[in-house]
Design a protein around this motif. Sequence first.
Motif, PDB file in Angstrom:
ATOM      1  N   HIS A   1       0.834  -1.207   0.000  1.00  0.00           N
ATOM      2  CA  HIS A   1       0.000   0.000   0.000  1.00  0.00           C
ATOM      3  C   HIS A   1       0.869   1.257   0.000  1.00  0.00           C
ATOM      4  N   GLU A   2       1.932   1.280   0.790  1.00  0.00           N
ATOM      5  CA  GLU A   2       2.820   2.441   0.828  1.00  0.00           C
ATOM      6  C   GLU A   2       3.516   2.647  -0.517  1.00  0.00           C
TER       7      GLU A   2
ATOM      8  N   THR B   1       0.910   4.319  -2.615  1.00  0.00           N
ATOM      9  CA  THR B   1       0.723   5.695  -2.152  1.00  0.00           C
ATOM     10  C   THR B   1       1.885   6.571  -2.594  1.00  0.00           C
TER      11      THR B   1
ATOM     12  N   CYS C   1       1.615   7.293  -6.239  1.00  0.00           N
ATOM     13  CA  CYS C   1       0.518   8.235  -6.461  1.00  0.00           C
ATOM     14  C   CYS C   1       0.960   9.657  -6.134  1.00  0.00           C
TER      15      CYS C   1
ATOM     16  N   SER D   1       6.180   6.227   6.176  1.00  0.00           N
ATOM     17  CA  SER D   1       4.966   6.716   5.531  1.00  0.00           C
ATOM     18  C   SER D   1       5.337   7.689   4.423  1.00  0.00           C
TER      19      SER D   1
ATOM     20  N   TYR E   1       3.506   9.900   3.244  1.00  0.00           N
ATOM     21  CA  TYR E   1       2.987  11.218   3.612  1.00  0.00           C
ATOM     22  C   TYR E   1       3.928  11.996   4.524  1.00  0.00           C
TER      23      TYR E   1
ATOM     24  N   CYS F   1      -4.798   9.655  -3.062  1.00  0.00           N
ATOM     25  CA  CYS F   1      -3.748   8.736  -2.616  1.00  0.00           C
ATOM     26  C   CYS F   1      -4.004   8.376  -1.150  1.00  0.00           C
TER      27      CYS F   1
ATOM     28  N   GLN G   1      -4.259   7.073   2.638  1.00  0.00           N
ATOM     29  CA  GLN G   1      -3.327   6.541   3.619  1.00  0.00           C
ATOM     30  C   GLN G   1      -3.929   5.269   4.224  1.00  0.00           C
TER      31      GLN G   1
END
Length: 112
Positions: free
Chosen positions: A53-54, A57, A60, A88, A90, A109, A111
């Motif tokens: 998933h990261e 992300t 993205c 993360s 982000y 995108c 989290q």
Amino acid sequence: MTADEQGYGVDNLPSAQVEQYQADNEECMRETGADQIEPPTLTDERLAEFYSHEEETADCLRARGHEIPQLPSLQTFADGYRQGNPWSAYAFIETSVSEDEWNVLIQACPQL
């Protein structure tokens, strides 16, 4: 404190209110029993899902013009998660991003 469909945040809490907020939050956790809830076990399989998933992300966010470094190895990522220091994408977004821009990014995108 801010709240929206993504949850809540206390980043903009005035410094004079931080100590009282923390005390109130701890009391609430004790009263509701939330302080007794054990987090789920982070299996290797679950951490691999988080890693994937990261990756998505990060890709993205890069596609939207943000400079996000390559993820660490899966092992380093998993170790960080288990030690309470998760990687993360982000975390690399500049603090100068406006709230509107942030909300657009969160929609495009998501989290974990």
